[in-house]
Scaffold this active site. Structure first.
Site, short mmCIF file in Angstrom:
data_model
loop_
_atom_site.label_atom_id
_atom_site.label_comp_id
_atom_site.label_asym_id
_atom_site.label_seq_id
_atom_site.Cartn_x
_atom_site.Cartn_y
_atom_site.Cartn_z
N HIS A 313 11.43 -7.77 -0.66
CA HIS A 313 10.94 -9.15 -0.57
C HIS A 313 12.10 -10.10 -0.80
O HIS A 313 12.96 -9.83 -1.62
CB HIS A 313 9.83 -9.40 -1.61
CG HIS A 313 9.02 -10.61 -1.28
ND1 HIS A 313 9.40 -11.87 -1.64
CD2 HIS A 313 7.87 -10.73 -0.59
CE1 HIS A 313 8.50 -12.73 -1.19
NE2 HIS A 313 7.57 -12.07 -0.56
N ASP A 370 1.99 -6.27 1.15
CA ASP A 370 1.53 -5.76 2.44
C ASP A 370 1.57 -4.26 2.56
O ASP A 370 1.00 -3.69 3.49
CB ASP A 370 2.30 -6.44 3.58
CG ASP A 370 1.76 -7.83 3.78
OD1 ASP A 370 0.54 -7.98 3.65
OD2 ASP A 370 2.54 -8.75 4.03
N1 ACO Z 1 14.00 -0.79 4.04
C1 ACO Z 1 15.31 -0.45 3.93
N2 ACO Z 1 16.30 -1.29 3.52
C2 ACO Z 1 15.94 -2.55 3.22
C3 ACO Z 1 14.60 -2.99 3.30
C4 ACO Z 1 13.62 -2.06 3.72
N3 ACO Z 1 12.34 -2.43 3.81
N4 ACO Z 1 14.54 -4.29 2.93
C5 ACO Z 1 15.77 -4.67 2.64
N5 ACO Z 1 16.64 -3.62 2.80
C6 ACO Z 1 18.07 -3.62 2.52
C7 ACO Z 1 18.85 -4.33 3.62
O1 ACO Z 1 19.30 -3.41 4.61
C8 ACO Z 1 19.97 -4.95 2.84
O2 ACO Z 1 20.94 -3.95 2.60
P1 ACO Z 1 22.53 -4.37 2.47
O3 ACO Z 1 22.61 -5.22 1.25
O4 ACO Z 1 23.21 -3.06 2.32
O5 ACO Z 1 22.85 -5.11 3.72
C9 ACO Z 1 19.36 -5.32 1.50
O6 ACO Z 1 18.25 -4.40 1.33
C10 ACO Z 1 18.84 -6.75 1.42
O7 ACO Z 1 17.99 -6.95 2.53
P2 ACO Z 1 17.84 -8.32 3.30
O8 ACO Z 1 17.31 -8.07 4.67
O9 ACO Z 1 19.10 -9.11 3.17
O10 ACO Z 1 16.74 -9.02 2.42
P3 ACO Z 1 15.92 -10.29 2.84
O11 ACO Z 1 15.57 -10.97 1.58
O12 ACO Z 1 16.64 -11.08 3.88
O13 ACO Z 1 14.61 -9.68 3.56
C11 ACO Z 1 12.50 -8.67 3.85
C12 ACO Z 1 13.42 -9.48 2.92
C13 ACO Z 1 12.46 -9.33 5.25
C14 ACO Z 1 11.09 -8.69 3.29
C15 ACO Z 1 13.04 -7.23 3.94
O14 ACO Z 1 13.03 -6.63 2.67
C16 ACO Z 1 12.24 -6.37 4.94
O15 ACO Z 1 12.55 -6.39 6.14
N6 ACO Z 1 11.19 -5.64 4.46
C17 ACO Z 1 10.33 -4.89 5.33
C18 ACO Z 1 9.31 -5.82 6.00
C19 ACO Z 1 8.26 -6.31 5.05
O16 ACO Z 1 7.66 -5.54 4.30
N7 ACO Z 1 7.95 -7.63 5.12
C20 ACO Z 1 6.88 -8.24 4.33
C21 ACO Z 1 7.43 -9.20 3.36
S1 ACO Z 1 6.14 -9.81 2.33
C22 ACO Z 1 5.38 -10.99 3.24
O17 ACO Z 1 5.88 -11.63 4.11
C23 ACO Z 1 3.96 -11.18 2.92
#
Ligand code: ACO
Length: 436
Positions: A313, A370
């Site tokens: 998140h 979610d």
């Molecule tokens: N699986 C694997 N790796 C992940 C995941 C994941 N679900 N989420 C984040 N990471 C990793 C990224 O690759 C990144 O790694 P790095 O630092 O080596 O580059 C690090 O964790 C940070 O991730 P970001 O994408 O920069 O985090 P951001 O805050 O931008 O994104 C998000 C948050 C979009 C929710 C992300 O965690 C994701 O895509 N999760 C899966 C989708 C999801 O469940 N979305 C629902 C969110 S809740 C809502 O909207 C109600």
């Protein structure tokens, strides 16, 4: 709100300027950089708005480190336990919890506005039966703007209140109609004698041949309770992508129904509200518990686009308080509707694996709301492609509250971000015959 200042110095030119440090009731102090360009000739660069507050708001507060979520100051845990979705919607929209009498009147008003204009009902037949319900939601909610425009005076708080009520009231009717259309059944009309969630379930699952008595029997109280809870948890989440989209569209003075349709579009993406549907798709792809290590490896591989859906998140870095509440309900619902669906077992195993995995621990990636909501919706027999639509119904409460807050501000400026231009410098046009 107290004020201090922060100095920003351009080390290249030696120029320096003072900026107000705004302190809200709770949360991180915020530098007011509105005059940065005027004073220092600079913009700020913050893709994804990681450190940028786009507005002042007194609706919802989140502390991502401590896992705190407050609606108008009330902890989500208390509201989830003791409240109903309509009570929470009233709270978000009006700032205070309603008295019994006010809640009664609010529910009646909502019931009054649940019905769709018959011409709007005709819009559904324009969609192919297999259209994604979110595509229908974007189209049909947007087209409400064609029904309510001339008589709208956005300067009048009462007109704004009715517009907000209408959206909240009509959303379950439109959502259920999307589903009925997709299975080729006629739209089921809303009923005045049913509570908000009951009404939705009735419109969603009634068969054309059933009597009202038969329909009433199939409205299960545990399902109604679970739905109220899910809607409360999803009702608002301050300046998330879809709410910010609604605010941005509204800043132009656009028709409110069109602005909410923009919010629905933003919510649809798998990184946001579309994650609940994506979780189920991912579980189906993983297939069996034995495959979990392989998919965890893929999620950790920088060269593989696969991500563990329902994990991580932007704001919550220790735990998502909504996920903690919903996890409990997930177990209750699964106990109430015993199932041998292998996806539930797989989901629980995946959660266990990921929570023990170094990568997920180090990056603070925990199951978000979610991850569990999709599992509950599946147990409640809500079809997968309707999961994000369920989120729309709930988040409408938040969207309209933010819209009301924004429209009530004496001055609101059009939202217009700046950019860091990385294209060509100025160059001259050459006619086609001279181009190499
Ligand atoms: N699986 C694997 N790796 C992940 C995941 C994941 N679900 N989420 C984040 N990471 C990793 C990224 O690759 C990144 O790694 P790095 O630092 O080596 O580059 C690090 O964790 C940070 O991730 P970001 O994408 O920069 O985090 P951001 O805050 O931008 O994104 C998000 C948050 C979009 C929710 C992300 O965690 C994701 O895509 N999760 C899966 C989708 C999801 O469940 N979305 C629902 C969110 S809740 C809502 O909207 C109600």
């Amino acid at each position: 709100m107290s004020q201090d200042t922060v100095s920003i110095k351009n080390n290249n030119t030696g120029e320096q300027a003072e900026f107000s440090l705004l302190k809200g009731t709770l949360g991180t102090p915020t530098i007011d950089i509105g005059t940065l360009n005027k004073n220092l000739g600079l913009f700020t660069y913050d893709p994804g708005f990681v450190s940028t507050a786009s507005c002042k708001s007194n609706i919802t507060y989140i502390d991502g480190e401590k896992g705190i979520l407050l609606y108008r100051g009330y902890p989500i845990e208390q509201l989830a336990k003791q409240s109903s979705f309509l009570e929470v919607a009233y709270l978000l929209m009006n700032g205070e919890l309603p008295t019994e009498n006010k809640l009664f009147n609010f529910s009646n008003e909502i019931n009054h506005h649940t019905i769709l204009h018959e011409s709007l009902s005709g819009f559904f037949s324009g969609f192919h039966y297999d259209a994604h319900p979110m595509a229908m939601m974007v189209g049909v909610v947007g087209s409400l703007s064609a029904f309510y425009h001339g008589q709208l005076n956005m300067e009048d708080p009462e007109h704004r209140r009715i517009s907000a009520l209408r959206m909240l009231a009509k959303m379950p009717t439109i959502a259920a109609a999307c589903y009925q259309h997709s299975i080729g059944y006629p739209i089921v009309y809303p009923r005045r004698d049913l509570e908000y969630c009951e009404n939705f379930l009735n419109m969603m699952f009634s068969l054309p041949s059933q009597t009202n008595a038969q329909r009433d029997k199939q409205i299960d109280p545990i399902t109604v309770k679970a739905l109220n809870l899910l809607f409360i948890l999803h009702a608002d989440h301050e300046q998330n992508a879809s709410t910010s989209t609604v605010r941005l569209a509204s800043s132009t003075g656009a028709n409110p129904y069109a602005c909410i349709a923009a919010g629905i579009s933003a919510l649809w993406g798998p990184s946001h509200g579309g994650a609940n549907e994506a979780v189920l798709k991912m579980l189906m792809e993983i297939g069996t518990i034995e495959n979990i290590p392989k998919y965890l490896k893929k999620a950790k591989d920088k060269n593989d686009p696969f991500r563990l859906m329902g994990f991580g998140h932007r704001v919550y870095k220790n735990f998502d308080p909504r996920a903690t509440i919903i996890r409990e309900t997930c177990h209750e619902v699964l106990a109430h509707f015993p199932t041998d669906d292998p996806l539930f077992e797989l989901a629980l195993a995946l959660e266990e694996y990921a929570l023990k995995d170094e990568y997920f621990i180090e990056k603070k990636l925990y199951p978000n709301v979610d991850f569990y909501s999709g599992i509950i919706y599946r147990a409640l027999k809500i079809p997968e492609n309707m999961f994000t639509v369920m989120f729309v119904i709930a988040r409408t409460a938040g969207w309209v509250s933010h819209w009301l807050e924004m429209m009530a501000e004496p001055t609101h400026r059009i939202s217009r971000p700046r950019q860091l231009y990385t294209g060509y410098d100025k160059r001259d046009y050459t006619p086609t015959n001279l181009r190499k």
